[in-house]
Design a protein around this motif. Sequence first.
Motif, PDB file in Angstrom:
ATOM      1  N   GLY A 155      24.820 -31.759  20.745  1.00  0.00           N
ATOM      2  CA  GLY A 155      24.351 -32.137  19.423  1.00  0.00           C
ATOM      3  C   GLY A 155      25.215 -33.269  18.901  1.00  0.00           C
TER       4      GLY A 155
ATOM      5  N   GLU B 195      26.340 -35.533  15.339  1.00  0.00           N
ATOM      6  CA  GLU B 195      26.335 -35.422  13.876  1.00  0.00           C
ATOM      7  C   GLU B 195      27.417 -36.319  13.286  1.00  0.00           C
TER       8      GLU B 195
ATOM      9  N   ILE C 168      20.823 -34.306  21.231  1.00  0.00           N
ATOM     10  CA  ILE C 168      20.054 -34.110  20.002  1.00  0.00           C
ATOM     11  C   ILE C 168      20.582 -35.024  18.906  1.00  0.00           C
TER      12      ILE C 168
ATOM     13  N   ALA D 178      20.141 -35.708  14.841  1.00  0.00           N
ATOM     14  CA  ALA D 178      19.669 -34.952  13.677  1.00  0.00           C
ATOM     15  C   ALA D 178      19.740 -35.837  12.426  1.00  0.00           C
TER      16      ALA D 178
ATOM     17  N   MET E 262      15.967 -33.843  16.143  1.00  0.00           N
ATOM     18  CA  MET E 262      15.657 -32.624  15.398  1.00  0.00           C
ATOM     19  C   MET E 262      15.565 -32.964  13.919  1.00  0.00           C
TER      20      MET E 262
ATOM     21  N   THR F 281      16.252 -32.429  10.506  1.00  0.00           N
ATOM     22  CA  THR F 281      17.183 -31.659   9.677  1.00  0.00           C
ATOM     23  C   THR F 281      17.517 -32.449   8.419  1.00  0.00           C
TER      24      THR F 281
ATOM     25  N   GLN G 263      22.610 -28.942   9.210  1.00  0.00           N
ATOM     26  CA  GLN G 263      22.192 -29.614  10.449  1.00  0.00           C
ATOM     27  C   GLN G 263      22.961 -29.066  11.637  1.00  0.00           C
TER      28      GLN G 263
ATOM     29  N   MET H 163      21.170 -27.361  15.038  1.00  0.00           N
ATOM     30  CA  MET H 163      21.380 -27.758  16.431  1.00  0.00           C
ATOM     31  C   MET H 163      21.927 -26.609  17.270  1.00  0.00           C
TER      32      MET H 163
ATOM     33  N   ALA I 203      22.166 -26.146  21.502  1.00  0.00           N
ATOM     34  CA  ALA I 203      23.280 -27.029  21.860  1.00  0.00           C
ATOM     35  C   ALA I 203      24.507 -26.195  22.220  1.00  0.00           C
TER      36      ALA I 203
ATOM     37  N   ILE J  74      28.907 -29.725  20.188  1.00  0.00           N
ATOM     38  CA  ILE J  74      28.460 -30.699  19.198  1.00  0.00           C
ATOM     39  C   ILE J  74      29.554 -31.730  18.950  1.00  0.00           C
TER      40      ILE J  74
END
Length: 382
Positions: A145, A147, A178, A180, A274, A276, A283, A287, A292, A295
């Motif tokens: 994931g 972020e 992923i 987000a 995704m 979110t 978020q 994930m 996931a 992350i």
Amino acid sequence: MGYRRPNGEVGIRNHVLILPTITCSTQTAQRITELVDGTVTFIHQHGCAQVGEDYDQTFRTYVGMGSNPNVYGVVVLGLGCETHQARSVAEELKKTGKPVEVVSIQDNGGTLSTIAEGAKIAVKMVQDASAQQKEPFDFSELIIGTECGGSDACSGLSANPAVGRVSDKIVDLGGTAILAETTELIGAEHLLAERAVNDQVSKRVYEVINAMEDRAIKAGVDIRTGNPSPGNIKGGLSSLEEKSLGAATKAGTRPLQELINYAEKPSKKGLVWMDTPGQDIEQLTGMAAGGAQVILFTSGRGTPTGSPIVPVLKIATNTGIYEKMSENMDINAGTIIEGKETVDSVSDRILDEIVATCSGKKSKAEILKQHDFGIWRIGPTF
């Protein structure tokens, strides 16, 4: 090195999750984790008086957390009278083949007897989990994931592009990355739509962006009053569009394979988006519930954020915040800003850290027991 699950997936941690399906059972779940080493849980305010899509999303998140391959087994802990019934969640989790048990506070006659029953079950699960041996697994079985939280003017220049290179490398090795934060992609959606594998995915990109904007309009608020945040502005970001252009670099350069709902598991390998909100914990939870195993979290302002079941690697966008919050930040990408390293060399360091983390090295958030959890609510409570 990871733990092979009955359904063929691989986890990089071997947690026993005490999963409270209602806010009324979260404190009881917490007591069990205090008694039994090897167990984890989370505090939340959900699980009752939810209907429609909001009910479905919370249910999907519960099931996703228990289904995550980092979880060996689950004790589903309910009160008994709530909307999100513990037995319904457990039935879905049993489809993974992992150990699943249900405990009800009302059926057990109260808090103390429930703690005793839950702890007894958890002890057996933890002992069984501890006997499982690790085995090698390939990058193609990895879901990462990505972020960014507490972004600053350096985010789009250092840590985010480096994570984007890592995303490309994972995808090229057959794995999944992923992306987000739909809110923080507003203004950069056309760049991702152009990379969609087909017209259907491209159309979906604009649909989720428009839906996020419509939520703000229907609420009668200006989304820009909350994003960029005060910390983002103090860190040098001028607008949501500027923030979005930096956030989008985490997606690397590979084709966008699909756009999935919140807490939904990817159905395809490669780059996945995704849907979110921009709120960090929500978020992150989405994930983790989407499967996931690890992350990557970039930050220019600093954050202690973590997850109860997924290692979260914190990547500083500037050296100042890395040194100031060294107890929370795992990797320094500020060397890119200083001209000491390239984006490629930092991405290599991040990939090495992923390998080490998958094989057992603990992230700072894990060591500090930063077990954050929050579900994106999309409906009112009744």
